[in-house]
Design an enzyme around this catalytic site. Structure first.
Site, PDB file in Angstrom:
ATOM      1  CG  ASN A  64     -28.327   8.508  36.457  1.00 48.76           C
ATOM      2  OD1 ASN A  64     -27.770   9.150  35.568  1.00 48.76           O
ATOM      3  ND2 ASN A  64     -29.553   8.038  36.328  1.00 48.76           N
ATOM      4  CB  VAL A  65     -23.739  12.684  36.379  1.00 45.22           C
ATOM      5  CG1 VAL A  65     -22.774  12.297  37.485  1.00 45.22           C
ATOM      6  CG2 VAL A  65     -23.313  12.115  35.030  1.00 45.22           C
ATOM      7  CG  ASN A  91     -15.494  12.720  29.942  1.00 48.83           C
ATOM      8  OD1 ASN A  91     -15.093  13.032  28.822  1.00 48.83           O
ATOM      9  ND2 ASN A  91     -15.771  11.467  30.271  1.00 48.83           N
ATOM     10  CB  SER A 143     -17.315  17.997  20.566  1.00 51.46           C
ATOM     11  OG  SER A 143     -17.134  17.470  19.264  1.00 51.46           O
ATOM     12  CE1 TYR A 156     -21.269  14.904  21.093  1.00 49.63           C
ATOM     13  CE2 TYR A 156     -20.431  15.697  18.995  1.00 49.63           C
ATOM     14  CZ  TYR A 156     -20.204  15.211  20.272  1.00 49.63           C
ATOM     15  OH  TYR A 156     -18.916  15.052  20.723  1.00 49.63           O
ATOM     16  CE  LYS A 160     -20.083  16.913  23.623  1.00 48.57           C
ATOM     17  NZ  LYS A 160     -19.641  16.617  25.009  1.00 48.57           N
TER      18      LYS A 160
END
Length: 252
Positions: A64-65, A91, A143, A156, A160
């Site tokens: 679990n990162v 990623n 992204s 988000y 990013k």
């Protein structure tokens, strides 16, 4: 395909599907031995089996990162497997698009834990085990939302954008150790994880405004990541690459 990554040990987080899975396959095809990370055993097993089926080498890293401990254990698993650690692909992500008024603390926390904090913890863990003379390569998946944003994407887009800042700062700090740090910025790519945010009308609009006239694929992104991880990019660091068919910086 060229075997320029032969003998190098890599970790790809969030590699159970989508861009992560394609990246694991691409790195393995170029000779890397890939630690396949995801949270679910069946996803990890599927990617490992796909790599092996194509003649590559991979092994499971079910961790679990979203926690510092989980990221560190994932990196150390790869290092213990091969006695070295060469390539980190940050990623993994968990995404929800919501209007400002609807953002809940638990949603933001989960997005930050997996998509932002894990990048920093991954860099910290990887640089602790990368050979000081040989160095290594780190590629962060950002992204095009870091470059141009849509509605309902404040968390988000912020995450990013932050990844690009992390990339530059890490490259500045780690260059003396021969560790290169770069990022890719994919546009909307059809994957299992993005299907909830896509529809035919939206996809058609993206295609119509993309100079290359199509949506990107996971393989498009994976090949860009593999380039940045390879010696072909040996003098490339602190950079980001928009892999978007020209969408972000044109107006057609």
């Amino acid at each position: 395909m060229q075997q320029d990554l032969a003998g190098r040990y890599a970790l790809v987080t969030g590699a159970g599907a989508g861009i992560g899975k394609a990246t694991a396959l691409t790195l393995a095809a170029r000779g890397a031995i890939v630690g396949v990370n995801d949270l679910r055993d069946e996803l990890v097993t599927g990617t490992v089996e796909a790599v092996v089926a194509t003649g590559g080498h991979a092994f499971p890293v079910v961790k679990n990162v979203s926690t510092r401990q989980g990221v560190t254990e994932a990196v150390n698993t790869v290092c213990e497997k091969g006695g070295r650690f060469d390539i980190l692909i940050n990623n993994a992500a968990w995404v929800r698009y919501q209007p400002v008024q609807d953002i809940a603390p638990e949603t933001m926390d989960r997005m930050l834990d997996i998509g932002f904090k894990a990048v920093i913890w991954g860099i910290q863990a990887a640089t602790a085990v990368m050979d000081r003379a040989r160095g290594g390569a780190i590629v962060n998946v950002a992204s095009t939302a870091a470059l141009r944003s849509a509605v309902n994407s404040i968390v988000y887009s912020g995450i990013k954008s932050g990844i690009l800042g992390i990339t530059r700062a890490a490259a500045a700090e780690l260059g003396a150790r021969h560790i290169r740090v770069n990022a890719v910025c994919p546009s909307a790519v059809p994957t299992e994880g993005t299907i909830r945010n896509r529809n035919e009308e939206r996809d058609a609009r993206r295609v119509a405004t993309t100079p290359l006239g199509r949506l990107g694929t996971v393989d498009d992104i994976a090949k860009a990541i593999a380039y940045l991880a390879s010696d072909d990019a040996g003098f490339v660091t602190a950079q980001w690459m928009a892999v978007d068919g020209g969408l972000t910086f044109t107006n057609i």
